[in-house]
Design a protein around this motif. Structure first.
Motif, PDB file in Angstrom:
ATOM      1  N   UNK A 172       0.839  -1.194   0.000  1.00 20.81           N
ATOM      2  CA  UNK A 172       0.000   0.000   0.000  1.00 20.81           C
ATOM      3  C   UNK A 172       0.874   1.245   0.000  1.00 20.81           C
ATOM      4  N   UNK A 173       0.442   2.283  -0.700  1.00 23.50           N
ATOM      5  CA  UNK A 173      -0.745   2.311  -1.566  1.00 23.50           C
ATOM      6  C   UNK A 173      -0.472   1.627  -2.905  1.00 23.50           C
ATOM      7  N   UNK A 174      -1.547   1.174  -3.548  1.00 17.44           N
ATOM      8  CA  UNK A 174      -1.494   0.690  -4.927  1.00 17.44           C
ATOM      9  C   UNK A 174      -2.628   1.370  -5.686  1.00 17.44           C
ATOM     10  N   UNK A 175      -2.310   1.924  -6.853  1.00 17.23           N
ATOM     11  CA  UNK A 175      -3.287   2.728  -7.586  1.00 17.23           C
ATOM     12  C   UNK A 175      -3.437   2.244  -9.021  1.00 17.23           C
ATOM     13  N   UNK A 176      -4.677   2.308  -9.508  1.00 18.79           N
ATOM     14  CA  UNK A 176      -5.022   1.952 -10.886  1.00 18.79           C
ATOM     15  C   UNK A 176      -5.687   3.161 -11.531  1.00 18.79           C
ATOM     16  N   UNK A 177      -5.160   3.594 -12.658  1.00 11.44           N
ATOM     17  CA  UNK A 177      -5.742   4.685 -13.429  1.00 11.44           C
ATOM     18  C   UNK A 177      -6.459   4.076 -14.626  1.00 11.44           C
ATOM     19  N   UNK A 178      -7.781   4.307 -14.699  1.00 12.31           N
ATOM     20  CA  UNK A 178      -8.634   3.584 -15.639  1.00 12.31           C
ATOM     21  C   UNK A 178      -9.279   4.551 -16.621  1.00 12.31           C
ATOM     22  N   UNK A 179      -9.172   4.225 -17.893  1.00 11.14           N
ATOM     23  CA  UNK A 179      -9.773   5.055 -18.936  1.00 11.14           C
ATOM     24  C   UNK A 179     -11.300   4.906 -18.918  1.00 11.14           C
ATOM     25  N   UNK A 180     -11.996   5.844 -19.563  1.00 11.82           N
ATOM     26  CA  UNK A 180     -13.464   5.745 -19.606  1.00 11.82           C
ATOM     27  C   UNK A 180     -13.982   4.449 -20.236  1.00 11.82           C
ATOM     28  N   UNK A 181     -13.178   3.810 -21.108  1.00 13.56           N
ATOM     29  CA  UNK A 181     -13.630   2.551 -21.711  1.00 13.56           C
ATOM     30  C   UNK A 181     -13.386   1.346 -20.809  1.00 13.56           C
ATOM     31  N   UNK A 182     -12.844   1.581 -19.607  1.00  9.83           N
ATOM     32  CA  UNK A 182     -12.645   0.501 -18.638  1.00  9.83           C
ATOM     33  C   UNK A 182     -11.290  -0.161 -18.688  1.00  9.83           C
ATOM     34  N   UNK A 183     -10.411   0.261 -19.600  1.00 13.79           N
ATOM     35  CA  UNK A 183      -9.084  -0.339 -19.664  1.00 13.79           C
ATOM     36  C   UNK A 183      -8.137   0.373 -18.712  1.00 13.79           C
ATOM     37  N   UNK A 184      -7.157  -0.371 -18.229  1.00 12.12           N
ATOM     38  CA  UNK A 184      -6.197   0.160 -17.263  1.00 12.12           C
ATOM     39  C   UNK A 184      -5.079   0.878 -18.014  1.00 12.12           C
ATOM     40  N   UNK A 185      -4.921   2.173 -17.727  1.00 15.13           N
ATOM     41  CA  UNK A 185      -3.856   2.947 -18.366  1.00 15.13           C
ATOM     42  C   UNK A 185      -2.554   2.866 -17.584  1.00 15.13           C
ATOM     43  N   UNK A 186      -2.651   2.788 -16.258  1.00 18.98           N
ATOM     44  CA  UNK A 186      -1.442   2.784 -15.433  1.00 18.98           C
ATOM     45  C   UNK A 186      -1.696   2.069 -14.118  1.00 18.98           C
ATOM     46  N   UNK A 187      -0.724   1.241 -13.721  1.00 20.16           N
ATOM     47  CA  UNK A 187      -0.718   0.611 -12.398  1.00 20.16           C
ATOM     48  C   UNK A 187       0.514   1.124 -11.667  1.00 20.16           C
ATOM     49  N   UNK A 188       0.322   1.633 -10.461  1.00 19.23           N
ATOM     50  CA  UNK A 188       1.453   2.149  -9.684  1.00 19.23           C
ATOM     51  C   UNK A 188       1.413   1.525  -8.293  1.00 19.23           C
TER      52      UNK A 188
END
Length: 208
Positions: A172-188
């Motif tokens: 922790x922390x772990x973050x997911x940045x998700x595009x409007x189409x539901x695909x993952x743009x970035x995992x940090x």
């Protein structure tokens, strides 16, 4: 005449020799294991190797961390406000999913960046889901943390640690940045800087 101390049994006299042998074996294993451990081909930092992540002790590796380019796995969980939220219902909006805990030091450093990002971009449709595993936290501490950092977005409660386990959240922390189409743009995995939050937002926010 003074009584002589009782002699130790034979196996006890051998303890120093056994301890020495074990020490040699453990030392040999520590030298060998790094050379046979698999490499991390992605180049992304993991919770175990990042000083900016707190080990959760939660997942135990039962699941798999969702990857960039994949559609975010769906889940439905309750919120601190008493409602429920389903990830698939947010399709069409840019979303940040942030796994955190009240006892996580890096989370305390990072949370103001997420709060600012949300406040600046909520008018453009940004949603933030802050997921806390209640199995390793408590509601009073969660509410106090939310109040302290003015977290006006959705506080999601992973009451039985199921999502954290299914997603193999090991730090922790772990973050997911998700595009409007539901695909993952970035995992940090680990604490983000304010510049990283800004850069990752550019990957998911619609133009304008």
């Amino acid at each position: 005449m003074d009584e002589l101390p009782a002699a130790r049994p034979g196996w006890m006299r051998a303890l120093p020799l056994i301890a020495s042998i074990l020490a040699v074996l453990i030392g040999a294993l520590l030298l060998v294991l790094p050379s046979i451990a698999p490499n991390n081909p992605s180049g992304r930092s993991t919770a175990a190797s990042s000083s900016s992540a707190s080990l959760t002790g939660q997942s135990g590796g039962l699941g798999r961390l969702p990857k960039e380019g994949e559609v975010i796995p769906d889940f439905q969980l309750g919120t601190l406000a008493g409602g429920t939220i389903r990830v698939s219902d947010l399709r069409g909006s840019p979303v940040i999913i942030n796994f955190w805990a009240t006892w996580c030091g890096p989370c305390k450093q990072e949370m103001p960046f997420l709060v600012d990002a949300y406040n600046w971009n909520k008018g453009r449709g940004l949603r933030v889901l802050a997921v806390d595993s209640v199995a390793f936290d408590n509601l009073d501490d969660i509410q106090a943390f939310v109040d302290r950092y003015h977290m006006d977005f959705d506080i999601v409660l992973d009451t039985d640690d199921r999502i954290s386990s299914d997603w193999a959240i090991m730090g922790l922390p772990t973050s997911f940045f998700i595009r409007p189409d539901g695909t993952i743009a970035k995992v940090h995995v680990g604490q983000m800087t304010v510049d990283q939050v800004s850069d990752y937002l550019k990957l998911i926010m619609p133009p304008g």
